[in-house]
Design an enzyme around this catalytic site. Structure first.
Site, short mmCIF file in Angstrom:
data_model
loop_
_atom_site.label_atom_id
_atom_site.label_comp_id
_atom_site.label_asym_id
_atom_site.label_seq_id
_atom_site.Cartn_x
_atom_site.Cartn_y
_atom_site.Cartn_z
CG ASP A 132 -1.77 0.85 1.56
OD1 ASP A 132 -2.36 1.13 -0.23
OD2 ASP A 132 -2.66 1.44 2.88
CG ASN A 140 -7.52 -1.92 -6.29
OD1 ASN A 140 -6.41 -2.65 -6.21
ND2 ASN A 140 -7.34 -1.23 -5.94
#
Length: 248
Positions: free
Chosen positions: A18, A66
């Site tokens: 991340d 996503n």
């Protein structure tokens, strides 16, 4: 003469990579620069994991959530995956690394599915570290797909409802045959699993590091592994479960 004990390493490490976009934003760069730098970190981390003696390394490459990102960024991520496999597959194969891919492939384009299948098939006979790529992956979706498969087995008369237990569910997941992660790492300072390996991480040690993924160096990785080795894992009991030493 006494000798120092061998370092204890987890059999399976899973990483939520991340912070690529925020890494780029902090430097006044487009988010795509962060994703490209993140690929370099992937290469370094895979090498560091092999050197540490880790048996399984799972990387959260693209989540089922996503798809909500801008189309240009999604295309960039897909392009980086293609470039990574085309550039690194031969080297990973020479290093005896086996590649497994988890996630829903039904909605992926044919070229992506073919590339992922090629990576798996080409390395299927390798006996070194297994690199698990979580692509178009979401844990809730994975569990739902496993439940649907079991329901089909019941409808076909091949399985009785009372025969569905934790092991049956485990064997129906994308990760069937892969041991549960001992350690889940998330970079960027966020402290949540974000729909990643929810079933498999039931007893995993969780470690959250403040650095963005592009700054996750091999030295930092080794420091996290040292912190893991110092933890007392009891799995609901009173004594820690033995872990394998490097090279065992």
């Amino acid at each position: 003469m006494s000798t120092s004990a061998e370092p204890i390493v987890p059999l399976h490490v899973a990483i939520i990579m991340d912070g690529n976009g925020r890494w780029a934003n902090a430097r006044g760069l487009p988010r795509t620069f962060g994703h490209r730098k993140g690929v370099e970190t992937v290469r370094e981390t895979v090498k560091a994991a092999r050197e540490a003696g880790i048996g399984f390394l799972t990387l959260f490459a693209f989540s089922s959530e996503n798809w909500r990102r801008p189309e240009a960024e999604i295309n960039e991520l897909f392009g980086l995956l293609k470039a990574f496999i085309r550039r690194d597959l031969a080297e990973l194969h020479r290093a005896n690394v086996r590649i497994r891919v988890i996630g829903d492939r039904a909605t992926l384009k044919d070229d992506i599915r073919s590339l992922l299948l090629e990576a798996e098939e080409r390395t299927a006979g390798n006996a070194g570290m297994t690199l698990v790529i979580a692509f178009n992956y979401g844990a809730r979706d994975e569990i739902a797909r496993a439940a649907a498969r079991l329901a089909e087995e019941v409808r076909a008369g091949r399985l009785e409802p009372h025969e569905i237990d934790a092991q049956r569910i485990n064997d129906s997941l994308d990760t069937a045959g892969i041991p549960d992660p001992d350690l889940v790492i998330r970079t960027s300072g966020e402290e949540r699993l974000s729909n990643f390996l929810l079933w498999q991480a039931a007893y995993a040690e969780l470690m959250f590091v403040p650095e963005f993924w592009p700054d996750f160096t091999p030295e930092l990785f080794r420091a996290v592994l040292e912190r893991f080795a110092a933890r007392d894992r009891r799995f609901g009991g009173l004594s820690a479960k033995p872990m394998a030493a490097v090279g065992s």
